[in-house]
Design an enzyme around this catalytic site. Structure first.
Site, PDB file in Angstrom:
ATOM      1  N   CYS A  59       1.064  -1.128   0.085  1.00 34.18           N
ATOM      2  CA  CYS A  59      -0.029  -0.049   0.068  1.00 34.18           C
ATOM      3  C   CYS A  59       0.992   1.295   0.081  1.00 34.18           C
ATOM      4  O   CYS A  59       1.607   1.590   0.971  1.00 34.18           O
ATOM      5  CB  CYS A  59      -0.940  -0.242   1.228  1.00 34.18           C
ATOM      6  N   CYS A 118      -0.488   4.049   1.976  1.00 38.18           N
ATOM      7  CA  CYS A 118      -0.220   3.854   3.579  1.00 38.18           C
ATOM      8  C   CYS A 118       1.130   4.205   4.076  1.00 38.18           C
ATOM      9  O   CYS A 118       1.469   4.752   4.920  1.00 38.18           O
ATOM     10  CB  CYS A 118      -0.619   2.355   3.914  1.00 38.18           C
ATOM     11  N   ASP A 119       2.295   3.635   3.296  1.00 36.14           N
ATOM     12  CA  ASP A 119       3.422   3.804   3.723  1.00 36.14           C
ATOM     13  C   ASP A 119       4.475   4.443   2.872  1.00 36.14           C
ATOM     14  O   ASP A 119       5.600   4.710   3.212  1.00 36.14           O
ATOM     15  CB  ASP A 119       4.063   2.299   3.538  1.00 36.14           C
TER      16      ASP A 119
END
Length: 315
Positions: A136, A139-140
């Site tokens: 992701c 997300c990261d």
């Protein structure tokens, strides 16, 4: 074998399931949550979450899921650390059976079983999970500002991930096993125009290396041909963008799904094709797949279930 009755059965956990549990328990519906074999879902494999509102300094994935679970239990949700093995939505109330053979008779069901990211199947993916390996970028990606990263995949999703990462990272490599991108023309154009994205065609990742975290990927170009060559690609992050598999197999034949297995819902509601059954989170979301959006649909599913029970005089 035991039999239990409930007004609301929540199948799955994570932000969607636990949020549904919080809302339905606060409505005095005494929900039953079957959280499955990975309580908290995918986020329990995430180290630090910085994009969920309210956590100014970030939070560990496991810690956040524990907090959501405890919050649901505080208001009266009953959490069971087992999985549902089969369901029968052909008549009401619904009949579900767990892995131990116990039967749950439910007036409504909220499905929040999530989706599982597809991986290459390399042992190094497990070794470096949370230490440079991610599925992701949204997300990261923030953790890789001014660093070098690689994205595996050649479709629209891979291009979207690469474009997003290119706004943060110094350099983005796209590792594509074919000699072309499968993405739409507009996505190809956008990738081509981004100066810090480099596409490595005809390449397969065969391993990762690094001390304490990813420091590079081992690549084979032109695999199984006379032109085969191997080289190491120094990177700090390795992002998988080859798709997700929704965890919906036990509902096949029971609910309408798309070609990939995502449960179809009647947006903006969470209604499925069976009255009284609702779907929330990644199992019904092939687009966003974010913790905050999953929590939002968990809230909506809970309200949908509560209103259904009220209308039917079952509250």
């Amino acid at each position: 074998m035991e039999e239990q009755r409930t007004k609301v059965l929540i199948i799955g956990s994570g932000p969607a399931g636990y949020t549904a549990g919080i809302y339905t328990s606060r409505a005095n519906l005494h929900p039953l949550i079957y959280e499955g074999h990975q309580p908290g879902g995918q986020l329990t494999q995430t180290t630090e979450i910085e994009n969920f509102p309210g956590y100014v300094d970030g939070v560990q994935g496991m810690e956040m899921m524990d907090q959501l679970r405890n919050q649901a239990e505080r208001f009266g949700a009953h959490v069971v650390s087992r999985s549902i093995a089969s369901v029968d939505f052909s008549k009401r109330p619904f009949r579900c059976v767990d892995e131990r053979g116990d039967i749950i008779i439910a007036e409504t069901v909220i499905i929040s079983t999530g989706a599982t990211a597809k991986y290459l199947g390399l042992p190094d993916e497990d070794k470096y999970n949370g230490l440079g390996v991610s599925a992701c970028a949204t997300c990261d990606g923030f953790f890789y500002r001014k660093k070098k990263v690689a994205v595996v995949g050649g479709g629209d999703t891979a291009c979207e991930e690469a474009l997003y990462l290119s706004t943060l990272a110094e350099k983005v490599y796209m590792i594509v096993r074919k000699d072309h991108l499968r993405a739409s023309d507009i996505m190809k154009k956008r990738v081509d125009e981004r100066e810090n994205i480099e596409i490595l065609f005809n390449c397969n990742t065969v391993g990762l290396y690094g001390e304490g975290g990813v420091e590079g990927a081992r690549i084979v170009r032109n695999l199984a041909t006379p032109e085969q060559e191997e080289f190491d690609l120094p990177i700090d992050g390795f992002f998988l963008a080859i798709g997700h598999t929704p965890n919906t197999s036990i509902f096949k034949g029971q609910l309408e799904m798309d070609d990939e297995g995502y449960i179809k819902v009647e947006a903006p509601h969470t209604y499925t094709s069976v009255e009284g059954v609702y779907a929330a989170g990644d199992c019904a979301d092939p687009i966003y797949r974010q913790a905050v959006s999953a929590a939002g649909t968990g809230c909506r599913a809970a309200i949908d279930a509560e209103r259904f029970l009220l209308e039917k005089g079952l509250e």
